[in-house]
Enzyme design. Sequence first.
Site, mmCIF file in Angstrom:
data_model
loop_
_atom_site.group_PDB
_atom_site.id
_atom_site.type_symbol
_atom_site.label_atom_id
_atom_site.label_comp_id
_atom_site.label_asym_id
_atom_site.label_seq_id
_atom_site.Cartn_x
_atom_site.Cartn_y
_atom_site.Cartn_z
ATOM 1 N N LYS A 209 0.840 -1.209 0.000
ATOM 2 C CA LYS A 209 0.000 0.000 0.000
ATOM 3 C C LYS A 209 0.866 1.247 0.000
ATOM 4 O O LYS A 209 1.901 1.292 0.665
ATOM 5 C CB LYS A 209 -0.847 -0.034 1.289
ATOM 6 N N LYS B 215 5.550 2.104 8.607
ATOM 7 C CA LYS B 215 4.339 2.755 9.114
ATOM 8 C C LYS B 215 3.215 1.733 9.324
ATOM 9 O O LYS B 215 2.584 1.694 10.372
ATOM 10 C CB LYS B 215 3.901 3.804 8.076
ATOM 11 N N LYS C 273 5.045 2.622 -2.979
ATOM 12 C CA LYS C 273 4.878 4.051 -3.291
ATOM 13 C C LYS C 273 5.094 4.238 -4.780
ATOM 14 O O LYS C 273 5.817 3.448 -5.416
ATOM 15 C CB LYS C 273 5.909 4.882 -2.518
HETATM 16 P P1 NAD Z 1 -0.334 18.478 -1.374
HETATM 17 O O1 NAD Z 1 0.172 18.417 -2.765
HETATM 18 O O2 NAD Z 1 -1.801 18.469 -1.140
HETATM 19 O O3 NAD Z 1 0.260 19.775 -0.618
HETATM 20 C C1 NAD Z 1 1.621 20.076 -0.572
HETATM 21 C C2 NAD Z 1 1.792 21.441 0.092
HETATM 22 O O4 NAD Z 1 3.185 21.681 0.253
HETATM 23 C C3 NAD Z 1 1.247 22.617 -0.707
HETATM 24 O O5 NAD Z 1 0.604 23.517 0.165
HETATM 25 C C4 NAD Z 1 2.488 23.305 -1.263
HETATM 26 O O6 NAD Z 1 2.341 24.704 -1.395
HETATM 27 C C5 NAD Z 1 3.483 22.996 -0.175
HETATM 28 N N1 NAD Z 1 4.865 23.057 -0.665
HETATM 29 C C6 NAD Z 1 5.395 22.478 -1.763
HETATM 30 N N2 NAD Z 1 6.689 22.802 -1.878
HETATM 31 C C7 NAD Z 1 6.988 23.576 -0.818
HETATM 32 C C8 NAD Z 1 8.154 24.231 -0.364
HETATM 33 N N3 NAD Z 1 9.299 24.131 -1.039
HETATM 34 N N4 NAD Z 1 8.092 24.963 0.767
HETATM 35 C C9 NAD Z 1 6.941 25.078 1.450
HETATM 36 N N5 NAD Z 1 5.795 24.461 1.081
HETATM 37 C C10 NAD Z 1 5.823 23.744 -0.039
HETATM 38 O O7 NAD Z 1 0.380 17.257 -0.606
HETATM 39 P P2 NAD Z 1 -0.147 16.479 0.682
HETATM 40 O O8 NAD Z 1 -0.977 15.330 0.237
HETATM 41 O O9 NAD Z 1 -0.677 17.449 1.657
HETATM 42 O O10 NAD Z 1 1.238 15.836 1.215
HETATM 43 C C11 NAD Z 1 2.150 16.584 2.010
HETATM 44 C C12 NAD Z 1 3.113 15.615 2.690
HETATM 45 O O11 NAD Z 1 2.369 14.678 3.480
HETATM 46 C C13 NAD Z 1 3.984 14.766 1.760
HETATM 47 O O12 NAD Z 1 5.225 14.528 2.371
HETATM 48 C C14 NAD Z 1 3.212 13.462 1.674
HETATM 49 O O13 NAD Z 1 4.031 12.366 1.329
HETATM 50 C C15 NAD Z 1 2.718 13.354 3.099
HETATM 51 N N6 NAD Z 1 1.551 12.475 3.278
HETATM 52 C C16 NAD Z 1 0.386 12.692 2.599
HETATM 53 C C17 NAD Z 1 -0.696 11.850 2.813
HETATM 54 C C18 NAD Z 1 -2.041 12.068 2.145
HETATM 55 O O14 NAD Z 1 -2.996 11.392 2.516
HETATM 56 N N7 NAD Z 1 -2.175 13.000 1.228
HETATM 57 C C19 NAD Z 1 -0.582 10.769 3.700
HETATM 58 C C20 NAD Z 1 0.615 10.581 4.394
HETATM 59 C C21 NAD Z 1 1.666 11.450 4.176
#
Ligand code: NAD
Length: 474
Positions: A73, A97, A109
């Site tokens: 997953k 995790k 991934k």
């Molecule tokens: P997203 O694409 O919805 O949002 C990413 C955010 O990061 C945006 O607000 C963007 O402006 C910001 N960003 C990008 N580059 C940046 C920078 N250089 N400096 C500051 N801000 C920056 O992504 P998401 O789904 O919210 O994922 C964010 C993190 O959480 C990632 O590491 C992802 O792997 C992790 N994550 C996401 C999920 C999920 O369910 N979406 C689950 C577990 C972990």
Amino acid sequence: MSEPTSNELSFSQNVNFLVDRAIAAMDLEQDTAAAIKACASIIQVTFPVKIRDKIQMFTGWRAVHSTHRLPAKGGIRYAPYANQDEVEALAALMSYKCALMDIPFGGSKGALLIDPSNYTRDEMQKITRRFTMELVRKGFLSPSTNVPAPDVGTGQREMAWMADTYKHLFPEDINYQACVTGKPVQHGGIRGRTEATGRGVQYSIQEFFRHPEDVKRAGLTQGIGGKRIVIQGFGNVGYHAARLLTIEDDAKITAVIKSEGVLIDENGLDIDVLHEHILEHKTMKGFPNAHFDEDGLKALELECDILIPAALEAQITCENADRIKARLIVEAANGPVTYEADKVLNEKGIVIIPDIYANAGGVTVSYFEWIRNLSHIRFGRMQSRHEEMRSREFAQLLEELSGKSISEDIRKKVIRGATEEDLVNSGLDDTMRLGYQQLSQLFNSNDKIKDLRTAGYVIAIDKISRTYLDIGIY
Ligand code: NAD
């Protein structure tokens, strides 16, 4: 693996050094450790798509780190900076995790090298469907072996396109909806998945504050109310975490960092109003009564109680770790703190709630969605009305015995049967509470374990190694 000497480690090297630190605190044979650390398989696909009458080539990856549990997953990200090493590191984090949180999945991934802002909705659909076909044909997407979810740059709509593409390829597969999670509710998704990772971050902080010894170690006062929080990233994870922490826990978000810069308000930003402002103006600039600065990275060093990196990996490195002032870092993003930075922060006494726990809310609710898809029934559908009827009878009995009547307001609250979202949030809360309790218990009882991250890896590796030792490797 020898100790690194510079900050030039790749993401997967960073993860492996953190894992090695945990293995050093365990009684685990080196060959079993090597089997656990290795990435089982990875594919790179390159495919053409005709866009605006021209053929464009796209490259994507899907890594499977472990298959000790199936399906494997993990999310799929769409980003202009994606690469194979990053995908392998993120797949490994998924294995640890899932093991830590007792979610019966292996780790995987994926990523597509693309800047989604350069394409229209229809073009994104075409590209996503083609990418899905590549993954399916090569055995890297199916309800029983490999199930993607949203990540950076992807969301419900991409998941709906993927599920639909799979359905057209395998119309006879009755479980087709379970081939991806994070779908819209009307296409087999589950209520509460969109905000699940952010909500999980909120629950992780709530549980941390239920452990006074950990709160004291971080040098914080008890209770989330009034705590000043700096959050980096205002996407799916960052926005929901910020919103829930302010609305439900009375915390103050004093700064929001995005790619364009940082928005600061020491009195606390109104997250809903800021969200609307960004939707309308496509920027944080011009938000009333707040200060905007283009240096977002520097803002990680702002004075605050809690720092939540919720954007990208490698944001806190040995370059800036020494200047971090937060007392608690909650890793909502995957890998935001490098191995070297982690050592510096630990020496400074800053407590880190690690990614393999803090952002596990997404995969937890993805697990619920997958079960819902396989059982072909919404959670609560069989019992909700029955619960309501029993509660109504109980309320009547109370009235008869006490001779007093219950107010309409209270009656409504008491007799209401649980909705799917109630059940999802309660299952998520339970999982996050138990996850933190394992971490804290080991951290506080074993002298060899110096931080919550190492505790998390030790628990995860121990669980994975037991499955290898029980089944044997052949
Ligand atoms: P997203 O694409 O919805 O949002 C990413 C955010 O990061 C945006 O607000 C963007 O402006 C910001 N960003 C990008 N580059 C940046 C920078 N250089 N400096 C500051 N801000 C920056 O992504 P998401 O789904 O919210 O994922 C964010 C993190 O959480 C990632 O590491 C992802 O792997 C992790 N994550 C996401 C999920 C999920 O369910 N979406 C689950 C577990 C972990």
